[in-house]
Design a protein around this motif. Structure first.
Motif, short mmCIF file in Angstrom:
data_model
loop_
_atom_site.label_atom_id
_atom_site.label_comp_id
_atom_site.label_asym_id
_atom_site.label_seq_id
_atom_site.Cartn_x
_atom_site.Cartn_y
_atom_site.Cartn_z
N MET A 1 0.84 -1.19 0.00
CA MET A 1 0.00 0.00 0.00
C MET A 1 0.88 1.25 0.00
O MET A 1 1.86 1.33 0.73
CB MET A 1 -0.90 -0.02 1.24
N ALA A 2 0.51 2.20 -0.81
CA ALA A 2 1.26 3.46 -0.90
C ALA A 2 1.11 4.25 0.39
O ALA A 2 0.13 4.11 1.11
CB ALA A 2 0.76 4.28 -2.08
N GLU A 3 2.07 5.10 0.66
CA GLU A 3 2.02 5.93 1.85
C GLU A 3 1.50 7.33 1.56
O GLU A 3 1.19 8.08 2.47
CB GLU A 3 3.40 6.01 2.48
N LYS A 4 1.42 7.67 0.29
CA LYS A 4 0.97 9.00 -0.14
C LYS A 4 -0.08 8.87 -1.23
O LYS A 4 -0.21 7.84 -1.87
CB LYS A 4 2.14 9.82 -0.69
N LEU A 5 -0.82 9.96 -1.42
CA LEU A 5 -1.76 10.08 -2.52
C LEU A 5 -1.22 11.12 -3.50
O LEU A 5 -0.59 12.09 -3.08
CB LEU A 5 -3.12 10.59 -2.02
N ARG A 6 -1.49 10.96 -4.76
CA ARG A 6 -1.18 11.99 -5.75
C ARG A 6 -2.48 12.75 -5.97
O ARG A 6 -3.48 12.19 -6.42
CB ARG A 6 -0.69 11.35 -7.05
N LEU A 7 -2.53 14.03 -5.60
CA LEU A 7 -3.71 14.86 -5.76
C LEU A 7 -3.53 15.74 -6.99
O LEU A 7 -2.58 16.52 -7.07
CB LEU A 7 -3.93 15.72 -4.51
N LEU A 36 -7.79 8.31 2.02
CA LEU A 36 -6.45 8.00 2.52
C LEU A 36 -5.77 7.07 1.51
O LEU A 36 -6.44 6.46 0.68
CB LEU A 36 -6.55 7.31 3.88
N PRO A 37 -4.45 6.94 1.60
CA PRO A 37 -3.77 5.98 0.72
C PRO A 37 -4.41 4.59 0.84
O PRO A 37 -4.82 4.18 1.93
CB PRO A 37 -2.33 5.98 1.24
N GLY A 38 -4.53 3.90 -0.29
CA GLY A 38 -5.13 2.57 -0.31
C GLY A 38 -6.64 2.59 -0.47
O GLY A 38 -7.29 1.54 -0.43
N HIS A 39 -7.22 3.79 -0.68
CA HIS A 39 -8.68 3.90 -0.83
C HIS A 39 -9.15 3.10 -2.04
O HIS A 39 -8.47 3.02 -3.06
CB HIS A 39 -9.06 5.38 -1.01
N THR A 40 -10.31 2.51 -1.90
CA THR A 40 -10.91 1.76 -3.00
C THR A 40 -11.24 2.70 -4.16
O THR A 40 -11.49 3.89 -3.94
CB THR A 40 -12.18 1.03 -2.50
N PRO A 41 -11.24 2.23 -5.40
CA PRO A 41 -11.61 3.10 -6.52
C PRO A 41 -12.98 3.73 -6.32
O PRO A 41 -13.90 3.10 -5.77
CB PRO A 41 -11.61 2.14 -7.72
N LEU A 42 -13.11 4.97 -6.74
CA LEU A 42 -14.31 5.75 -6.48
C LEU A 42 -14.49 6.79 -7.56
O LEU A 42 -13.52 7.39 -8.03
CB LEU A 42 -14.17 6.45 -5.11
N LEU A 43 -15.73 7.03 -7.95
CA LEU A 43 -16.09 8.15 -8.82
C LEU A 43 -17.35 8.75 -8.24
O LEU A 43 -18.35 8.06 -8.06
CB LEU A 43 -16.34 7.69 -10.26
N THR A 44 -17.30 10.04 -7.89
CA THR A 44 -18.45 10.68 -7.26
C THR A 44 -18.50 12.16 -7.62
O THR A 44 -17.57 12.70 -8.21
CB THR A 44 -18.42 10.48 -5.72
N THR A 45 -19.61 12.79 -7.27
CA THR A 45 -19.81 14.21 -7.56
C THR A 45 -19.54 15.06 -6.32
O THR A 45 -19.67 14.59 -5.20
CB THR A 45 -21.24 14.47 -8.05
N LEU A 46 -19.17 16.30 -6.58
CA LEU A 46 -18.92 17.27 -5.52
C LEU A 46 -19.95 18.37 -5.57
O LEU A 46 -20.47 18.70 -6.63
CB LEU A 46 -17.54 17.92 -5.68
N GLY A 67 -18.29 19.66 -9.09
CA GLY A 67 -17.37 18.89 -9.90
C GLY A 67 -17.43 17.41 -9.62
O GLY A 67 -18.45 16.88 -9.16
N TYR A 68 -16.30 16.75 -9.88
CA TYR A 68 -16.20 15.30 -9.75
C TYR A 68 -14.88 14.94 -9.08
O TYR A 68 -13.89 15.67 -9.21
CB TYR A 68 -16.22 14.64 -11.14
N VAL A 69 -14.88 13.77 -8.42
CA VAL A 69 -13.65 13.21 -7.85
C VAL A 69 -13.54 11.77 -8.32
O VAL A 69 -14.51 11.02 -8.27
CB VAL A 69 -13.67 13.23 -6.30
N GLU A 70 -12.35 11.43 -8.78
CA GLU A 70 -12.06 10.04 -9.13
C GLU A 70 -10.85 9.61 -8.31
O GLU A 70 -9.85 10.32 -8.23
CB GLU A 70 -11.73 9.91 -10.61
N VAL A 71 -10.97 8.43 -7.68
CA VAL A 71 -9.87 7.86 -6.92
C VAL A 71 -9.53 6.52 -7.56
O VAL A 71 -10.42 5.67 -7.73
CB VAL A 71 -10.26 7.64 -5.44
N GLU A 72 -8.27 6.35 -7.92
CA GLU A 72 -7.83 5.09 -8.49
C GLU A 72 -6.31 4.98 -8.33
O GLU A 72 -5.58 5.93 -8.65
CB GLU A 72 -8.20 5.01 -9.97
N ASP A 73 -5.86 3.86 -7.80
CA ASP A 73 -4.43 3.59 -7.63
C ASP A 73 -3.70 4.71 -6.90
O ASP A 73 -2.65 5.19 -7.34
CB ASP A 73 -3.76 3.35 -9.00
N ASP A 74 -4.26 5.14 -5.78
CA ASP A 74 -3.68 6.20 -4.94
C ASP A 74 -3.49 7.53 -5.68
O ASP A 74 -2.65 8.34 -5.33
CB ASP A 74 -2.37 5.75 -4.31
#
Length: 137
Positions: A1-7, A36-46, A67-74
């Motif tokens: 698991m990664a220790e950081k996220l790329r924002l 947080l790092p290791g979050h499951t993939p997600l696509l949602t609205t803001l 807007g939108y947020v997508e989380v995938e592979d940290d």
């Protein structure tokens, strides 16, 4: 698991932010959520609100507008209409916008076409004032 996220934060006008962060908190349309790092993939609205991220011991605040947020592979990709860091918000301009929106809403009924537009303007102004107020913390 990664220790950081790329924002990555992108508006229609520019890439506003690209950083390695420890966590992100965002104003989802169904409620605030954290990533947080290791979050499951997600696509949602803001919705209009405050997006925060933590890098080390420092917390950064931004006012965002739909807007939108997508989380995938940290990697957290945020696509929003506007994003303003606390230190770039013109507080006087935000207060003036709040006054204009309040005045317009006093004259409109909920059936008027402009009512929802002015309600959104009021919400944006309030969030901008709230985020700007966190600058010194």
């Amino acid at each position: 698991m990664a220790e950081k996220l790329r924002l990555e934060l992108v508006t229609p006008y520019k890439k506003a932010l690209s950083e390695e962060v420890d966590e992100v908190t965002a104003p989802g349309t169904l409620g605030e959520f954290g990533i947080l790092p290791g979050h499951t993939p997600l696509l949602t609205t803001l919705k209009i609100g405050e997006l925060t991220y933590r890098r080390g011991g420092e917390i950064f605040h931004l006012a965002v507008n739909w807007g939108y947020v997508e989380v995938e592979d940290d990697k957290v990709t945020v696509l929003v209409e506007t994003a303003e860091p606390a230190d770039e918000i013109d507080l006087e301009r935000a207060r003036a916008a709040l006054g204009r929106a309040e005045e317009a809403l006093r004259k409109l009924s909920s059936e008027d076409k402009e009512f929802l537009v002015m309600q959104a303007a009021l919400e944006r102004a309030l969030i901008r004032i709230q985020v700007a107020g966190k600058l010194g913390r």
